[in-house]
Write an enzyme that holds these catalytic residues in place. Structure first.
Site, PDB file in Angstrom:
ATOM      1  N   GLY A  69      32.325  40.861  36.204  1.00 27.68           N
ATOM      2  CA  GLY A  69      32.975  41.981  36.880  1.00 27.68           C
ATOM      3  C   GLY A  69      34.335  41.566  37.389  1.00 27.68           C
ATOM      4  N   PHE A  70      34.334  40.518  38.202  1.00 27.64           N
ATOM      5  CA  PHE A  70      35.564  39.971  38.774  1.00 27.64           C
ATOM      6  C   PHE A  70      36.304  41.000  39.618  1.00 27.64           C
ATOM      7  CE2 PHE A  70      34.643  38.148  34.600  1.00 27.64           C
ATOM      8  CZ  PHE A  70      34.207  36.891  35.014  1.00 27.64           C
ATOM      9  N   ILE A  78      25.811  24.241  50.770  1.00 25.44           N
ATOM     10  CA  ILE A  78      25.683  24.734  49.401  1.00 25.44           C
ATOM     11  C   ILE A  78      24.204  25.018  49.144  1.00 25.44           C
ATOM     12  CG2 ILE A  78      26.037  24.199  46.975  1.00 25.44           C
ATOM     13  CD1 ILE A  78      28.601  24.659  48.621  1.00 25.44           C
ATOM     14  N   LYS A 115      23.915  23.830  41.643  1.00 25.06           N
ATOM     15  CA  LYS A 115      24.255  23.922  40.226  1.00 25.06           C
ATOM     16  C   LYS A 115      25.100  25.175  39.937  1.00 25.06           C
ATOM     17  CE  LYS A 115      21.870  22.489  36.103  1.00 25.06           C
ATOM     18  NZ  LYS A 115      20.593  21.947  35.638  1.00 25.06           N
ATOM     19  N   GLU A 157      35.652  33.353  45.728  1.00 24.36           N
ATOM     20  CA  GLU A 157      37.106  33.577  45.733  1.00 24.36           C
ATOM     21  C   GLU A 157      37.883  32.261  45.864  1.00 24.36           C
ATOM     22  OE1 GLU A 157      37.322  36.857  45.212  1.00 24.36           O
ATOM     23  OE2 GLU A 157      35.249  37.167  45.838  1.00 24.36           O
TER      24      GLU A 157
END
Lengths: 332, 749, 214
Positions: free
Chosen positions: B246-247, B636, B640, B712
């Protein structure tokens, strides 16, 4: 895409007959450009004659060199042992073009028949003398970054075209003095590769000198002494899978450091694969030095003309030529 | 305040494989256009060839009579969409350009490529052919598509975020010992996800519709369709389990989607629209053409005295699009005098939409290039210059950062790329013909936690189902959610299933702005924690409990078992608790959102990018030969997939820096390279091995996992790192992207 | 009209289509496939369904080991045939112009772009799509390349993935996977907008080094 008549033929004779008879009929080989053009409504043939089953895909040694069948796939040619060994420039040029998938589909004949990738040619909402003669050239005064710097003179401004031929393979073939064997309703004839494609002149809609219904049968390459000193250098916006901004095919025959003979052609600069015959003559007998190559580049650029956005090619083309010659001289 | 200690913060999350991996590598994952509905018909859009004016006439008879054609809809015959152009409709606010646009509602042409007809036929081929038979004549009006020519028409967009910003005296930079003024240009970029945009619509009753869409938020699409057709939201069922990228282009419901819903209603047949690649360039948004000027002053010691950041970007005449292009300048460096202005210019173009990294990526290119330029003027190492202006607290909002480990990130990245090889003097490194340079840049993006719901269901066999309406455009949302549930409940990842991308599931925000792991992850975390509490209580209370008399905090959840902390031999499979209590399943559903800490702390993710480039001064070719990206994005959750997101950001950054540009011919207002052969998305050969490094320290305030966003920041700043590296290699500063061979050769050869 | 009828005409012309053609000369020798009644129907304004029948041509092609006997319009591409008619949607449409590689399939063992392949030109060919890559079918063990893509996370949104995998398998079979740079060059016909290239290269290197049969 319009609905079209699809005919599968198994002999060249039937193929030629099928296309000769009808106005808007075309041969279909790999289809990598034709189908694309049909999808974009740039070409709308009423009949496609599928020639893929014709027995024209052999690559074989001949008495004078190599014969490559028109339907040999680009990959098959690029990877063929004889080509790699004796005509490495052709192998390099082919591998610099398109993608592995497209090279598996595209044929030698089809590659020669590729049409320009000029954006105005593909957008039916914009003017293009090649697509619609007389409509004007969108690229002049527009986006012409990819466009020609050689051979754009035209007698009639309304027929102007500054599109370039997009093939890499053809740069190697024109440099290596190939001949094209074609078959038409009146029999076979041979066309020197350098005369196969044409400059736009006053008929930019015509890319080449084939007559209606003529089928490319094979390309003949004469034996040459350039195998040790060949280089194809392609400058493009992406590292791969992009058309050339400028490309150079260079082949040298060196004796010591002296150039016995040279073969040179440029891509991305003209409506046809741009053979540099004058430069080849200039190089004959000269030492293979950077100084020589710089002078050669000056000769090569005579008559070059930029159209604004492609002015950079006036620098890039000679630079690339010098670089390609340097690398070719080093190869062995 | 959430307590991050609830998570096992001393441990890293396991690097689990993508939970939908098998479906994706076998072709089993179904994207919107791939659902088989009997009787599906095909819609093809006819678009405007001119950029401004109106339709004078349209000839549709030939198309209507072509084989297989069911209908041709134009502005003359598309059934009225009851909820459009109402006060609560899409155009509630009058845009700066003064126009309104809804597809096929009037004769107006507002941009080239605007859909002006829909041709629907029984097969795709027939629809495509019939679309070529529609002939249109226009009344043309002069169009404006060139931002450079119309910059003076810039207006300050509405909204607090877009207002001019001033801290201290913005003019101070002018009298600083070292002054820099430079302008930067970013061309139009196009999202170009590999999957084409479109929609598949099937009305199952007069007031009920099933939709498979390419959307970053199924509930957003649901709302838009419900509003347009005045339907009860529950009667609009939207499904998008898989989205082929999508971005940002799927962050809104586009007019053509609504039009297809209307057409399907009228025809009483399922209708599928898949737009063509050239249409992806004009009708689903783009990153706007933006020009920026940075004026900067510093003292001899390398301390910033003032920064002025001015940006002007395109928007459409019919809609104001804004993004945070100048936002980063307000807080990333410790500088007493800062001002920013942001202007938009309405043009006769389709409206832009946020594209990965959005305005921050555009702004970071300018600011971080300018920082490099200033460092060069000061003869300082660019990292050292940044450290001398390091903001320990947020200078914009005057409050602490919730967490910021940018200094550590600079160091880790510098070590990894081999920054010590770099010479501050440009053009000093060479490998044969190739010049070598190193560049770096910082990036930052807002980190936040929104509101979301989640439901978890535990089965007697010990398997767990998590449910959320959220979509996954690619980052690996499902994998992250499974990882979080695994961390909380100790259920093996293979026994956890994440159900997503459907409006029947619990409410979730649209996927965008790097918020999903924080927002939906927190909901999953909270819900799993609630389930854990219930399970613990049940396990202790049940007959023959091995935990008789223990407290909940004495229990450990691991490997699908509940165990007693002091005596691990005392254990129960989680499913057995359900069996013992005669419960077929145990579920919990919660609504979850952030607390007041979002007002106390400034929350941002940070990144540092390093690029090594090789520049050929003869051909002008630039190659990124090595790349390192370091992310300070909290803990995180899914290492992965997070690493993949980072390498993806770098790859996008390489495109932004070196290859991507959609080119307009302003004489026609049309794009001339609207295809993937001429618009150069990087290919494999453009991309080197990329090293990604995570600081991986939990943010103590943002959410219970301590995870900040990272979609982002993976991209923001990378283009500047490349441009700075090109400068370091050649001594030439290229301020207009992309850095293509023609620009290099003009400067360097 | 059966395929057998068609085969009898193989000598010179083995297929033809379209109403326009039906009206045209018999000179090409493909005429026997066109019954006179149909010719008449063409001239007198054909009922749509009959027209459809005569705009379609027979095609026999083996797809993932299954022989398909089909009737299609000649303008149908292999890609649209797979996706819209055979529900083999693993093969993706990304550009439809041979510019992205999402539609990569193997035709007689060669990787090609299905979007630029007219389905009619695959007559008698063997086509393998992502659905047919793993020998035991979609529910059995994965092909080593599929395993490697999962292991190295060689994808994100997954849309280009089937094309990447078909290309990756071909890349090794062709002998173009000896080092990362060669892989990069020979995988450049497959665009991944999510930017998974670096992991894809790792996956291919892994399979190549592992030496498993691909």
């Amino acid at each position: 895409m319009n609905q079209f008549q699809y005919v599968r033929v198994t002999t060249p004779k039937a193929a030629v007959a099928a296309v000769t008879k009808e106005n808007n009929s075309l041969f279909l080989a790999g289809g990598t450009n034709l189908i694309d053009l049909m999808k974009r409504n740039v070409m709308s043939p009423e009949k496609l004659v599928d020639i893929n089953k014709l027995p024209l895909n052999t690559i074989e040694k001949t008495a004078t060199g190599l014969r490559i069948g028109a339907l040999a796939k680009n990959t098959a040619v690029a990877e063929h042992e004889l080509v790699r060994k004796s005509f490495p420039l052709l192998s390099m040029a082919l591998n610099a073009g398109a993608s592995p998938q497209l090279r598996n589909m595209a044929t030698v004949g089809g590659n020669m028949m590729q049409r320009t990738r000029c954006g105005y040619f593909y957008d039916t909402a914009m003017p293009c003398n090649k697509r619609e003669p007389g409509s004007g050239c969108g690229a002049i005064g527009g986006y012409n970054r990819m466009h020609a710097i050689f051979g754009t003179e035209s007698s009639d401004r309304s027929s102007k075209c500054i599109a370039v031929h997009p093939s890499d393979m053809c740069i190697a073939l024109v440099a290596l003095d190939a001949t094209v064997l074609v078959s038409g309703s009146k029999g076979e004839r041979r066309i020197p590769f350098i005369d196969f494609h044409r400059l736009p002149g006053d008929a930019p809609e015509k890319d080449n000198t084939l007559q209606k219904g003529e089928l490319i049968m094979a390309v003949d390459l004469p034996n040459n002494p350039f195998a040790d000193h060949s280089h194809y250098l392609k400058v493009r916006d992406r590292a791969s899978y992009a058309f050339a901004l400028v490309s150079v095919g260079a082949a040298l025959n060196l004796k010591g450091n002296t150039i016995q003979e040279a073969r040179l052609a440029m891509g991305g600069v003209s409506h046809k694969p741009w053979r540099l015959t004058e430069v080849e003559q200039f190089l004959r007998g000269k030492p293979a030095t950077e100084a020589t190559f710089r002078q050669a580049a000056d000769v090569a650029m005579k008559g070059a003309k930029g159209y604004g956005e492609n002015d950079f090619k006036l620098t890039m083309a000679p630079n690339t030529l010098i670089d390609a010659l340097k690398t070719a001289a080093k190869n062995a | 305040m959430p307590d991050p200690k609830l998570m096992k913060n001393d441990e890293k999350s396991p690097a689990i494989n993508r939970v939908d991996g098998r479906l994706k590598v076998t072709g089993g994952a179904k994207y919107f256009a791939e659902f088989e509905i009997p009787g599906t018909t095909y819609c093809v859009l006819v678009t405007s060839t001119i950029a401004r004016g109106s339709i004078a006439s349209m000839e549709t008879k030939k198309a209507e009579g072509a084989p297989g054609v069911l209908a041709v809809f134009t502005n003359l015959n598309l059934p009225k969409i009851p909820g459009l152009n109402t006060p609560e409709g899409n155009n509630a606010k009058k845009p700066s350009g003064g126009e309104t646009y809804q597809m096929l509602t009037d004769k107006k042409i507002l941009f080239a490529g605007q859909p002006i007809a829909m041709v629907i036929a029984d097969t795709l081929e027939r629809a495509q052919y019939a679309a070529t038979l529609v002939k249109t004549t226009y009344s043309k009006q002069p169009h404006q598509t060139d931002l450079e020519k119309h910059k003076a028409k810039g207006v300050m967009p509405q909204g607090e975020r877009n207002a001019d910003y001033k801290r201290g005296n913005p003019d101070t930079y002018k009298t600083a010992p070292v002054v820099l003024e430079a302008s930067y240009t970013l061309p139009i970029e196009v999202h170009n996800p590999m999957e084409l945009h479109g929609i598949l619509v099937n009305w199952t009753a007069d007031d009920q519709v099933m939709i498979y869409a390419k959307t970053q938020g199924v509930q957003m699409t649901q709302k838009a369709v419900a509003k347009a057709f005045k339907l009860d939201e529950k009667n609009v069922h939207v499904h998008t389990e898989f989205m082929g990228g999508g971005f940002g282009m799927g962050l809104k419901t586009w007019p053509q989607e609504i039009a297809v819903v209307a057409a399907a209603k009228k025809l009483r047949k399922p209708v599928k629209l898949v737009v063509s690649r050239d249409q992806m360039f004009t009708m689903v948004g783009h990153r706007p053409y933006t020009t920026q000027t940075i004026s900067m002053g510093a003292d001899k010691a390398g301390k910033l005295v003032g920064i002025v950041h001015e940006a002007t970007a395109e928007t459409a005449s019919y809609e104001d699009f804004t993004e945070s292009t100048v936002g980063m300048t307000k807080f990333i460096y410790d500088c007493p005098n800062v001002s920013t202005t942001y202007r938009i210019v309405p043009l006769d173009r389709g409206v832009p939409i946020w594209m990965r990294g959005p305005g921050e990526a555009t702004g970071a290119f300018a600011l971080e290039s300018a920082m490099d330029e200033m460092a060069a003027k000061l003869n300082l190492d660019p990292i050292e210059f940044r450290l001398r202006n390091y903001a320990e607290t947020d200078p914009e909002k005057n409050r602490p950062f919730s967490s910021k480990h940018l200094k550590e990130a600079y160091q880790l990245g510098a070590d990894k790329i081999g920054w010590s090889k770099r010479k501050n003097e440009p053009g000093a490194l060479r490998d044969g013909e190739w010049l070598i340079g190193y560049g770096m840049s910082s990036g930052t993006f807002n980190a936040s936690r929104g509101q979301a719901s989640a439901k978890v269901i535990l089965n007697q066999d010990g398997s767990l189902v998590i449910q959320s309406a959220v979509t996954d455009i690619g980052p690996g949302t499902g994998t992250a959610m499974v990882s979080i549930a695994h961390d909380v409940l100790g259920i093996p990842v293979g026994r956890i299933k994440f159900e997503m991308g459907d409006t029947t599931l619990p409410k979730a925000p649209t996927q965008g702005g790097s918020t999903i792991t924080s927002t939906v992850g927190s909901a999953v975390y909270d819900t799993c924690t609630a389930l854990k509490t219930s399970l613990a209580a049940l396990a202790i209370a049940q007959g023959n409990s091995p935990f008789m008399g223990s407290k909940a905090e004495d229990l450990v959840f691991e490997d699908g078992m509940i165990q007693l902390k002091g005596d691990r031999k005392k254990k129960l499979p989680v499913g057995d608790v359900l069996k013992a209590n005669n419960l077929p399943t145990l579920d919990r559903a919660l609504d979850s959102k952030g607390g007041p800490e979002q007002e106390t702390y400034s929350m941002y993710s940070f990144s540092v990018h390093f690029a090594e480039v090789r520049v050929n001064p003869v051909t002008g070719v630039v190659r990124v030969s090595n790349a390192v990206s370091v992310a300070d994005s909290g803990r995180i959750v899914s290492p992965k997939t997070a690493a993949s997101q980072m390498i993806g950001g770098v790859t996008g950054g390489i495109g932004m820096a070196l290859t991507e540009e959609a080119v307009l011919d302003h004489r026609f207002g049309r794009l001339v390279n609207n295809n993937l052969a001429d618009y150069h998305v990087p290919v494999s050969a453009d991309v080197p091995h990329i090293d990604t490094i995570f600081i991986d320290k939990p943010d103590p305030y943002i959410n219970p996992m301590g995870a900040k966003g990272m979609g982002e920041i993976a991209l923001i700043g990378f283009a500047a790192a490349v441009a700075n590296a090109v400068y370091n290699a050649t001594g030439q500063r290229i301020r207009d992207l992309p850095i293509t061979p023609d620009k290099v050769i003009k400067r360097v050869a | 009209m059966t395929n057998q009828d068609n085969n009898e005409e193989q000598a010179e012309n083995s297929g033809s289509s379209r109403r326009g053609f039906l009206k045209q000369s018999a000179a090409l020798g493909a005429f026997a496939m066109t019954p006179p009644s149909a010719m008449k129907a063409v001239d007198t304004g054909l009922h749509e369904k009959i027209a459809t029948a005569f705009e379609q041509m027979p095609l026999q092609v083996e797809i993932n080991g299954t022989l398909q006997r089909l009737k299609i319009e000649p303008r149908v591409t292999l890609l649209d045939l797979l996706r819209e008619q055979l529900n083999l949607t693993g093969t993706k449409k990304g550009c439809d112009l041979g510019q992205c590689g999402a539609c990569t399939v193997h035709v007689d063992g060669q990787r090609v772009n299905a979007c630029l392949t007219l389905a009619m030109t695959t007559e008698g060919c063997k086509v393998t799509t992502i659905e047919g890559l793993a020998p035991a079918g979609p529910d059995g063990p994965l092909h080593p390349m599929q395993e490697a893509f999962i292991k190295h996370d060689g994808f994100q949104c997954g849309y280009c993935t089937p094309g990447q995998i078909m290309s990756a398998v071909a890349c090794i079979r062709e002998g173009h996977a000896d080092n990362p740079d060669e892989i990069r060059e020979y995988m450049s016909g497959n665009i991944c907008r999510c930017g998974a290239y670096s992991n894809i290269v790792d996956a291919i290197m892994d399979v190549k080094k592992g030496g498993q049969k691909v």
